[in-house]
Design a protein around this motif. Structure first.
Motif, mmCIF file in Angstrom:
data_model
loop_
_atom_site.group_PDB
_atom_site.id
_atom_site.type_symbol
_atom_site.label_atom_id
_atom_site.label_comp_id
_atom_site.label_asym_id
_atom_site.label_seq_id
_atom_site.Cartn_x
_atom_site.Cartn_y
_atom_site.Cartn_z
ATOM 1 N N LYS A 1 0.501 -1.527 0.210
ATOM 2 C CA LYS A 1 0.023 -0.301 -0.376
ATOM 3 C C LYS A 1 0.756 1.208 -0.005
ATOM 4 O O LYS A 1 0.131 2.087 -0.531
ATOM 5 N N GLN A 2 1.955 1.115 0.656
ATOM 6 C CA GLN A 2 3.004 2.683 0.845
ATOM 7 C C GLN A 2 3.387 2.564 -0.720
ATOM 8 O O GLN A 2 3.727 3.708 -0.618
ATOM 9 N N MET B 1 1.539 2.739 -3.576
ATOM 10 C CA MET B 1 0.015 2.679 -4.320
ATOM 11 C C MET B 1 -0.088 4.446 -4.566
ATOM 12 O O MET B 1 -0.479 4.828 -3.047
ATOM 13 N N THR B 2 -1.397 4.909 -4.925
ATOM 14 C CA THR B 2 -1.132 6.047 -4.960
ATOM 15 C C THR B 2 -3.047 6.486 -4.110
ATOM 16 O O THR B 2 -3.191 5.330 -3.826
ATOM 17 N N TYR B 3 -3.763 7.224 -3.656
ATOM 18 C CA TYR B 3 -5.155 7.602 -3.470
ATOM 19 C C TYR B 3 -5.971 6.692 -4.216
ATOM 20 O O TYR B 3 -6.564 6.074 -3.892
ATOM 21 N N GLU B 4 -6.193 7.114 -5.185
ATOM 22 C CA GLU B 4 -7.146 6.190 -6.231
ATOM 23 C C GLU B 4 -6.767 4.521 -6.501
ATOM 24 O O GLU B 4 -8.160 3.962 -6.425
ATOM 25 N N GLU B 5 -5.436 4.212 -6.180
ATOM 26 C CA GLU B 5 -5.190 2.473 -6.535
ATOM 27 C C GLU B 5 -6.023 2.069 -5.370
ATOM 28 O O GLU B 5 -6.648 0.981 -4.859
#
Length: 514
Positions: A360-361, A363-367
């Motif tokens: 998760k680190q 990944m973007t906010y949308e992802e």
């Protein structure tokens, strides 16, 4: 009805047997997904607890402390206080039963299937009380330690670090120096962390006996604590528990202060600390302060001679503070031992939580939002996922996990390109890599052997039977005199180790000489 206890006993035994059959029936059907198996474990746990509560009631009935069961059995045999006979007791009981069924005409026997459904309904209520998970826990797949992480990095006993690093270190309390752990803040932190891990373990492993696990932890801890081998607290047992006994000095052997000076400053300091007195000053002052206790009880000494107690603690002047501090340290060490044991049992989930955090680190906010939606859908349809056909419109090859490989990997290896080999019986090979590898495989080697052609490097990339024959004839013409002649050049060996060519060996064998 007078037969309440006996009927209750019979019904309780029947209920226990029925629940046992339901547990067996439940465990015979293994859940299709991890969520189904978890819910199944919760249902079995609920039925086990129901059996235990029913058994406790039966034990109370059989103990018969008030004598009600004994009186009821005597009444069945006609031995009543009024002197009625057996027949009168029988007809009285029959009258009561008829009256009961007259008042309850709709009463009926519940079969096993209906009881099974009722147990599930009761189990659902129990699950809602103990079996629910937070959103970040993802139905028991991950731990949610963000609250404890924030408390750790903002405390005096902790240090700034990343959440992923904290997931590696929170299960190692022995790495924290003992001086940092002698605070109320750390004690509250470690106790609440243990409570959370216990709650999570009970929700994910409802069929495991945590009390039995902790009893073994306590026994091992007591043995290690007595020997001073508790990890992270190796010296605390001796420094805080045995000092009051080993450091005391028998003043009956000393008549003057000068004789005490021979013991040295460190020995005097330990003796004063064991009695709760001040340990500072010169060696002369220490000896004088210790000599005061020879003829004067501690409770009658001036308060100026005693060391100041720590904040939040009280001292009664006779050294009890040392024992109280030792008990607190031992209790804290036991909490850490239990927490470490739970971390060992939850090791797989901790590793999975760390891997999820690392993913998760990056990944973007949308992802992240998209993944949260997918997790919700996955949690709802996890039980039906294995029964549904795999969606593969491009007919991609399946990977090790049974799912189609990514399309970019499919294009990278050229798996859309087909190669056919006539020598292999027009077998198709997909991708350049598989095509090049097949020349050394058994299928191609068998085809070349059937053609009577050696499978050498000269025939790589040759897939046509006619091309292979033409190339073999060309190679034979080039060799000329150096052509391979098996009858003269093929070697054979007899039992004695003599070497012959094929022709000679065959002739000798026909003559019976070999």
């Amino acid at each position: 009805m007078s037969s309440t206890l006996l009927e209750l006993t019979r019904g309780s035994h029947e209920e226990v047997e029925r629940l046992e059959r339901l547990i067996v029936k439940e465990l015979q059907n293994e859940g299709a997904s991890s969520r189904d198996r978890l819910l199944q474990s919760h249902r079995v746990r609920f039925m086990i607890e129901h059996i235990l509560s029913t058994t406790d009631k039966l034990v109370e009935i059989y103990e018969d402390k008030d004598g009600a069961r004994k009186d009821e059995i005597a009444a069945l045999g006609g031995q009543t206080a009024t002197g009625t006979n057996v027949f009168s007791a029988f007809y009285d009981r029959l009258k009561e039963i008829r009256e009961y069924h007259r008042r309850h005409p709709s009463a009926r026997v519940i079969d096993a299937e209906e009881e099974y459904e009722q147990i599930f309904k009761l189990g659902a209520k129990w699950k809602s009380r103990k079996g629910d998970f937070a959103f970040k826990e993802a139905s028991g797949r991950y731990l949610d330690l963000h609250e404890f992480y924030n408390r750790y990095i903002n405390s005096k006993f902790g240090e700034p670090m990343d959440y992923v690093i904290y997931l590696e270190k929170f299960s190692q309390p022995h790495m924290i120096p003992c001086k940092r752990k002698m605070t109320r803040q750390y004690k509250e932190y470690i106790i609440e962390l243990l409570e959370y891990l216990i709650s999570f373990f009970e929700r994910t492993e409802p069929l495991k006996d945590l009390d039995r696990i902790f009893s073994k932890v306590v026994n091992d801890f007591e043995e290690q604590w007595a020997n001073g081998k508790v990890k992270g607290w190796e010296n605390e047992g001796q420094e805080n528990g045995h000092i009051s006994q080993t450091a005391l000095i028998d003043l009956d052997y000393y008549s003057t202060v000068d004789e005490l000076l021979e013991l040295g400053p460190e020995k005097l300091k330990e003796a004063l600390a064991a009695l709760g007195l001040k340990t500072g000053g010169t060696i002369q002052q220490r000896a004088e302060r210790l000599f005061l206790t020879k003829n004067t009880p501690l409770e009658k000494l001036d308060k100026k001679h005693f060391a100041k107690p720590q904040r939040g603690s009280k001292q009664n002047g006779n050294g009890d503070l040392q024992f109280q501090k030792q008990d607190d340290i031992k209790e804290l060490a036991l909490v850490e031992a239990k927490m470490v044991k739970l971390c060992e049992l939850l090791e797989e989930i901790i590793v999975r939580t760390k891997e999820n955090s690392v993913k998760k680190q990056g990944m973007t906010y949308e992802e992240l939002a998209l993944e949260h939606e997918e997790e919700d859908v996955h949690a709802e349809s996890e039980s039906d996922e294995e029964d549904q056909p795999i969606y593969n419109p491009l007919k991609l090859p399946l990977g090790w996990d049974g799912k189609p490989i990514p399309y970019w990997l499919y294009k990278l290896h050229g798996l859309g390109q087909e190669f056919k080999c006539e020598i292999c019986g027009n077998h198709s090979y997909w991708g350049r890599r598989a095509f090049e590898r097949h020349f050394k495989e058994w299928r191609h080697q068998h085809g070349m052997r059937c053609l009577g052609i050696p499978n050498t490097k000269n025939f790589n990339e040759i897939t046509s039977i006619q091309d292979a024959k033409n190339l073999w004839e060309k190679i034979q013409r080039r060799q000329g005199l150096h052509k391979w002649r098996p009858d003269l050049e093929e070697e054979y060996e007899d039992k004695e180790g003599n070497i012959y060519n094929k022709k000679t060996y065959t002739d000798l064998q026909r003559q019976g000489l070999i």
